[in-house]
Design an enzyme around this catalytic site. Structure first.
Site, short mmCIF file in Angstrom:
data_model
loop_
_atom_site.label_atom_id
_atom_site.label_comp_id
_atom_site.label_asym_id
_atom_site.label_seq_id
_atom_site.Cartn_x
_atom_site.Cartn_y
_atom_site.Cartn_z
N GLU A 1 0.84 -1.20 0.00
CA GLU A 1 0.00 0.00 0.00
C GLU A 1 0.87 1.24 0.00
OE1 GLU A 1 -3.28 0.55 -0.04
OE2 GLU A 1 -4.18 -1.41 0.43
N HIS B 1 -3.88 -3.22 -8.16
CA HIS B 1 -5.17 -3.70 -7.65
C HIS B 1 -6.25 -3.61 -8.73
CE1 HIS B 1 -8.05 -3.74 -3.93
NE2 HIS B 1 -8.05 -4.86 -4.58
N ASP C 1 -7.03 1.59 -8.24
CA ASP C 1 -5.70 1.90 -7.69
C ASP C 1 -4.65 0.93 -8.22
OD1 ASP C 1 -7.07 -0.04 -5.98
OD2 ASP C 1 -5.40 0.15 -4.58
ZN ZN Z 1 -6.25 -1.45 -3.37
#
Ligand code: ZN
Length: 311
Positions: A145, A183, A193
């Protein structure tokens, strides 16, 4: 010698003092991590057993444990943006039970990397997703992330740290270059994203992820027989009545008429049950300037080039 040794131990002691004085705000959730990891560790130590009444096959006469094995390894890396306002916000989210989400690594705008899970544990970052025939991406991937509000460019320090993490993961787990994806690639109907400013081309140049060949959009000048040019409608007949040969600009690599974009997207890995979403996800990753569900001639040339790399 003695003096420098004393100095060294003083430095060490003060370092230890500083570290022990710094309060880790996640001490209580770290305890939970250790407790859960220990429980999974115990399940690995246990002798594999099934209840004979629950299975339709006979058991061997005794248990035999193989002696040649190691841990299963991740084979994909999925890159996300957090769509949150700070790293701290994300660390909180991933340590709050009710959210049911997590990732292995969180990278701040300042480049600081938080590894939140052992690579061999299953993080909850992919959700309902599909890449090729793999429908349990969480079981085979590492989730990373990037702290980003969802629309802003990614900070340089953050991308530099990401490249460092990817290098380490690729080496450690032997992850193929094509298996570094986003993703949105694995969940095209649900996710967008990382955002379109993500430097996929730069990553690919470092060996992480696919990219199309630099000359794929080049055109070449070809000399054509006049009659052929008229037939293809590429020449103004009123101006060139007397010419035998004409020069035409043509794409260097022509996409065959039989080319099927849906097959190509599927071979690359995209879930094409929703074609509009698959095209958008493809464009978010490889075109980035105009993210919509329409494939232009230029997009098709890029798609065809990438598809050929996956055959
Ligand atoms: Zn994501």
């Amino acid at each position: 010698m003695k003096l420098s040794a004393l100095k060294f131990s003083l430095i060490l002691a003060s370092g230890f003092l500083m570290a022990s004085c710094a309060v880790n705000p996640y001490a209580s959730t770290n305890k939970l991590y250790k407790k859960q990891a220990k429980a999974y560790g115990k399940s690995l130590w246990a002798v594999p057993q099934v209840n004979p009444e629950e299975v339709a096959y006979p058991q061997g006469d005794y248990w035999v444990g193989a002696t040649n094995f190691n841990m299963r390894k991740p084979n994909y890396v999925i890159i996300h943006h957090t769509a949150q306002n700070s790293t701290e916000h994300t660390l909180k989210t991933f340590t709050t039970k009710a959210t049911q989400v997590s990732a292995h690594y969180v990278i701040g705008r300042d480049g600081k990397v938080y590894q939140m899970l052992n690579d061999h544990l299953r993080a909850w970052h992919g959700g309902a997703s599909k890449w090729g025939n793999n429908t349990d991406i969480n079981s085979s991937s590492i989730g990373i992330e990037l702290d980003n509000n969802g629309a802003e460019p990614f900070a340089e320090a953050q991308i530099n740290s990401l490249l460092g993490v990817l290098e380490m993961l690729k080496k450690k787990h032997g992850i193929p270059a094509a298996n570094f994806i986003g993703h949105s690639d694995i969940a095209p109907s649900r996710k967008v994203d990382p955002n379109p400013t993500f430097p996929w081309q730069k990553l690919s140049q470092s060996g992480f992820g696919l990219w199309y060949d630099a000359d794929v959009l080049d055109s070449v000048v070809v000399a054509k027989n006049y009659a052929d040019s008229v037939a293809t409608g590429k020449v103004d007949t009123t101006l060139l009545q007397q010419e035998v040969l004409v020069l035409q600009q043509e794409p260097k690599y022509k996409v065959p008429d039989t080319f099927n974009p849906q097959d190509a997207l599927r071979i690359i890995g995209y879930d094409t049950r929703n074609m509009e979403a698959a095209i958008k996800a493809f464009k978010l990753h490889f075109i980035q300037t105009e993210v919509n569900a329409e494939l232009t001639e230029k997009d098709k040339q890029i798609l065809y080039n990438l598809y050929q790399k996956c055959l």
